[in-house]
Design an enzyme around this catalytic site. Structure first.
Site, PDB file in Angstrom:
ATOM      1  N   GLY A  92       0.849  -1.204   0.000  1.00 56.79           N
ATOM      2  CA  GLY A  92       0.000   0.000   0.000  1.00 56.79           C
ATOM      3  C   GLY A  92       0.878   1.245   0.000  1.00 56.79           C
ATOM      4  N   VAL A  97      18.061   8.416  -3.298  1.00 55.51           N
ATOM      5  CA  VAL A  97      18.753   8.869  -4.510  1.00 55.51           C
ATOM      6  C   VAL A  97      19.828   9.909  -4.167  1.00 55.51           C
ATOM      7  CG1 VAL A  97      18.430  10.068  -6.724  1.00 55.51           C
ATOM      8  CG2 VAL A  97      16.760   8.355  -5.970  1.00 55.51           C
ATOM      9  N   ARG A 121       1.035  -4.695  -5.714  1.00 53.57           N
ATOM     10  CA  ARG A 121       1.123  -5.986  -5.031  1.00 53.57           C
ATOM     11  C   ARG A 121       1.334  -6.999  -6.146  1.00 53.57           C
ATOM     12  NH1 ARG A 121      -0.676  -4.515   0.164  1.00 53.57           N
ATOM     13  NH2 ARG A 121      -2.215  -2.837   0.106  1.00 53.57           N
ATOM     14  N   GLY A 174       5.698  -2.396   3.546  1.00 52.73           N
ATOM     15  CA  GLY A 174       5.254  -2.951   4.819  1.00 52.73           C
ATOM     16  C   GLY A 174       5.799  -4.352   5.045  1.00 52.73           C
ATOM     17  N   ASP A 175       5.193  -5.068   5.977  1.00 57.67           N
ATOM     18  CA  ASP A 175       5.777  -6.369   6.351  1.00 57.67           C
ATOM     19  C   ASP A 175       5.732  -7.389   5.207  1.00 57.67           C
ATOM     20  OD1 ASP A 175       3.040  -6.522   6.582  1.00 57.67           O
ATOM     21  OD2 ASP A 175       3.049  -7.718   8.415  1.00 57.67           O
ATOM     22  N   THR A 220       4.313   2.580   5.544  1.00 52.36           N
ATOM     23  CA  THR A 220       2.906   2.160   5.560  1.00 52.36           C
ATOM     24  C   THR A 220       2.170   3.065   6.545  1.00 52.36           C
ATOM     25  OG1 THR A 220       1.395   0.424   6.348  1.00 52.36           O
ATOM     26  CG2 THR A 220       3.625   0.293   7.160  1.00 52.36           C
ATOM     27  N   ASP A 253      -0.128   2.170   8.443  1.00 48.30           N
ATOM     28  CA  ASP A 253      -0.699   1.386   9.555  1.00 48.30           C
ATOM     29  C   ASP A 253       0.123   1.407  10.846  1.00 48.30           C
ATOM     30  OD1 ASP A 253      -2.829   0.677   7.988  1.00 48.30           O
ATOM     31  OD2 ASP A 253      -1.911  -1.193   7.283  1.00 48.30           O
ATOM     32  N   ASP A 272       2.243  -0.648  11.941  1.00 47.20           N
ATOM     33  CA  ASP A 272       2.175  -1.946  12.627  1.00 47.20           C
ATOM     34  C   ASP A 272       3.459  -2.764  12.518  1.00 47.20           C
ATOM     35  OD1 ASP A 272       1.964  -2.309   9.928  1.00 47.20           O
ATOM     36  OD2 ASP A 272       0.306  -3.729  10.001  1.00 47.20           O
ATOM     37  N   ARG A 288      -7.055  -2.641   9.353  1.00 46.55           N
ATOM     38  CA  ARG A 288      -7.754  -3.928   9.408  1.00 46.55           C
ATOM     39  C   ARG A 288      -7.256  -4.770  10.577  1.00 46.55           C
ATOM     40  NH1 ARG A 288     -10.735  -5.040   5.286  1.00 46.55           N
ATOM     41  NH2 ARG A 288      -9.598  -3.763   3.817  1.00 46.55           N
ATOM     42  N   GLY A 311     -10.766  13.908  20.045  1.00 51.37           N
ATOM     43  CA  GLY A 311     -11.693  13.923  21.185  1.00 51.37           C
ATOM     44  C   GLY A 311     -12.903  13.014  21.007  1.00 51.37           C
TER      45      GLY A 311
HETATM   46  P1  ATP Z   1       0.946  -2.712   3.464  1.00 45.08           P
HETATM   47  O1  ATP Z   1       1.296  -2.848   4.919  1.00 45.08           O
HETATM   48  O2  ATP Z   1       0.729  -1.311   3.071  1.00 45.08           O
HETATM   49  O3  ATP Z   1      -0.141  -3.647   2.999  1.00 45.08           O
HETATM   50  P2  ATP Z   1       2.895  -4.611   2.514  1.00 45.08           P
HETATM   51  O4  ATP Z   1       4.306  -4.469   2.089  1.00 45.08           O
HETATM   52  O5  ATP Z   1       2.632  -5.427   3.750  1.00 45.08           O
HETATM   53  O6  ATP Z   1       2.281  -3.154   2.637  1.00 45.08           O
HETATM   54  P3  ATP Z   1       1.799  -6.721   0.836  1.00 45.08           P
HETATM   55  O7  ATP Z   1       0.818  -6.680  -0.290  1.00 45.08           O
HETATM   56  O8  ATP Z   1       1.520  -7.622   1.974  1.00 45.08           O
HETATM   57  O9  ATP Z   1       2.025  -5.209   1.288  1.00 45.08           O
HETATM   58  O10 ATP Z   1       3.233  -7.152   0.231  1.00 45.08           O
HETATM   59  C1  ATP Z   1       3.778  -6.482  -0.896  1.00 45.08           C
HETATM   60  C2  ATP Z   1       4.299  -7.489  -1.901  1.00 45.08           C
HETATM   61  O11 ATP Z   1       5.370  -8.234  -1.293  1.00 45.08           O
HETATM   62  C3  ATP Z   1       3.302  -8.550  -2.339  1.00 45.08           C
HETATM   63  O12 ATP Z   1       2.458  -8.076  -3.354  1.00 45.08           O
HETATM   64  C4  ATP Z   1       4.224  -9.636  -2.840  1.00 45.08           C
HETATM   65  O13 ATP Z   1       4.659  -9.367  -4.139  1.00 45.08           O
HETATM   66  C5  ATP Z   1       5.415  -9.531  -1.876  1.00 45.08           C
HETATM   67  N1  ATP Z   1       5.295 -10.560  -0.827  1.00 45.08           N
HETATM   68  C6  ATP Z   1       4.530 -10.522   0.278  1.00 45.08           C
HETATM   69  N2  ATP Z   1       4.620 -11.658   0.989  1.00 45.08           N
HETATM   70  C7  ATP Z   1       5.490 -12.459   0.298  1.00 45.08           C
HETATM   71  C8  ATP Z   1       5.999 -13.776   0.482  1.00 45.08           C
HETATM   72  N3  ATP Z   1       5.668 -14.520   1.522  1.00 45.08           N
HETATM   73  N4  ATP Z   1       6.857 -14.247  -0.464  1.00 45.08           N
HETATM   74  C9  ATP Z   1       7.223 -13.498  -1.521  1.00 45.08           C
HETATM   75  N5  ATP Z   1       6.767 -12.251  -1.752  1.00 45.08           N
HETATM   76  C10 ATP Z   1       5.921 -11.745  -0.869  1.00 45.08           C
END
Ligand code: ATP
Length: 328
Positions: free
Chosen positions: A15, A28, A76, A106-107, A130, A132, A134, A176, A190
């Site tokens: 995201g 950069v 994604r 993100g994670d 992100t 979130d 988190d 979420r 508030g």
């Molecule tokens: P946000 O917290 O905003 O959702 P995020 O980085 O957690 O960000 P994700 O969609 O969970 O968003 O992950 C981003 C991309 O990382 C995924 O679309 C995928 O391409 C890759 N990815 C996530 N998990 C895995 C995994 N277990 N193995 C390989 N690639 C992964």
């Protein structure tokens, strides 16, 4: 001995969040400062798979610190979840002579990066971007502060109309799995009640609290609800439930949605992104890898990707108590 890093790739993934452009700019410019080449991949892992990138220099990132979104776009990528997809990405990095990657996301992005490194041994550094907040290993993620300011500004406006008509508003915010946005914006604006995914406060308590507010002479009530709140009803069902049980209330619903991801980043997010990304480049040039840079107790600190992925950053439940006291 670790291979000398001559060329660093950067991408934004998952995201999008305000401040990602400030982060790209800092990567950069730090590369330019240290006489290291830099290329930016479009659409996160998908751009790596397709070899879709641009060469970047200090001037390619002028005037982007103020802009929301990400000039490199985000995505994604389903294909990156497969071994074949990751092989294509590795082949393209080799072709483009990229020695190391900085991943802003993100994670999920870090999970993908960790697997990618295990399979292809390309050094990576993760930067938490992100809204979130988190991610374990950092007190703040890039974009969280801006999202909070956006939410508080929106709730302030809703409060104006709520108090003109003695209304109750349920306001759904993003989160979420994590209540950081709801908790902090709820206190900042508030709110009378805050519902989050981490804690089930119960419907009875919600009704009691709203009834108390009404009797105490409040002219409006705001309930901030995280998308994934634990009561298990969505924001519309919650409003219906309250209307059925407290017919004196004129309950309305506002879903803030994607405005929370947009907008010019706050100064806090710009500075955070700048500090984290300069460190990310310096760590790679120093031969370090597979780390995430974070902001802990007012300092930039690095932790292993394993550590960042081990668990989620936990909310401070004391904030619920503070909210209770202040909504009296
Ligand atoms: P946000 O917290 O905003 O959702 P995020 O980085 O957690 O960000 P994700 O969609 O969970 O968003 O992950 C981003 C991309 O990382 C995924 O679309 C995928 O391409 C890759 N990815 C996530 N998990 C895995 C995994 N277990 N193995 C390989 N690639 C992964």
């Amino acid at each position: 001995m670790a291979k000398k890093i001559r060329r660093i790739g950067v991408m934004t993934s998952g995201g999008d969040s305000p401040g990602m452009n400030a982060a790209i700019r800092a990567v950069v410019r730090a590369c330019a400062y240290y006489h290291t080449e830099c290329i930016g991949f479009y659409r996160g892992y998908q751009g790596m798979i397709e070899g879709d990138y641009m060469e970047m220099n200090a001037r390619s990132v002028q005037n982007i610190i103020t802009r929301g979104g990400t000039i490199l776009k985000s995505a994604r990528s389903k294909e990156f979840l497969t071994k074949e997809g990751r092989q294509k990405a590795a082949d393209n990095l080799k072709k483009a002579e990229v020695d190391a990657m900085i991943l802003i996301g993100g994670d999920g992005t870090f999970r993908g990066g960790k697997i990618f490194n295990e399979e292809h041994h390309i050094p990576i550094i993760g930067v938490p971007g992100t809204i979130d907040n988190d991610i374990n290993g950092t007190n703040y993620t890039i974009g969280f502060d801006t999202a909070l300011n956006t939410v508080v500004e929106a709730i302030d406006k809703i409060r104006d109309t709520a108090s003109s008509h003695n209304r109750l508003f349920f306001i759904e915010v993003m989160g979420r799995d994590a209540g950081f946005i709801a908790l902090n914006s709820g206190i900042g604006a508030g709110a009378e009640e805050i519902l989050i995914p981490e804690e089930n406060l119960g419907l009875d308590r919600l009704l009691d609290s709203l009834e108390r507010s009404r009797r105490s002479g409040k002219t409006s009530s705001i309930v901030v609800v995280s998308e994934g709140d634990k009561i298990g009803k969505n924001v519309f069902e919650l409003a219906e439930y309250v209307k059925e049980n407290l017919p004196d209330y004129d309950a309305k619903v506002t879903v803030l949605g994607h405005i929370q991801r947009g907008g010019s980043p706050s100064c806090f997010d710009r500075v955070l992104a700048s500090r984290l990304c300069v460190r990310a480049v310096e760590l790679l040039l120093d031969g370090q890898k597979n780390l995430m840079v974070g902001f802990v107790n007012n300092r930039v600190e690095a932790c292993s990707l394993d550590q960042a992925l081990k668990s989620k950053h936990k909310i401070n439940k004391d904030l619920l108590r503070i909210s209770d006291i202040l909504s009296t």
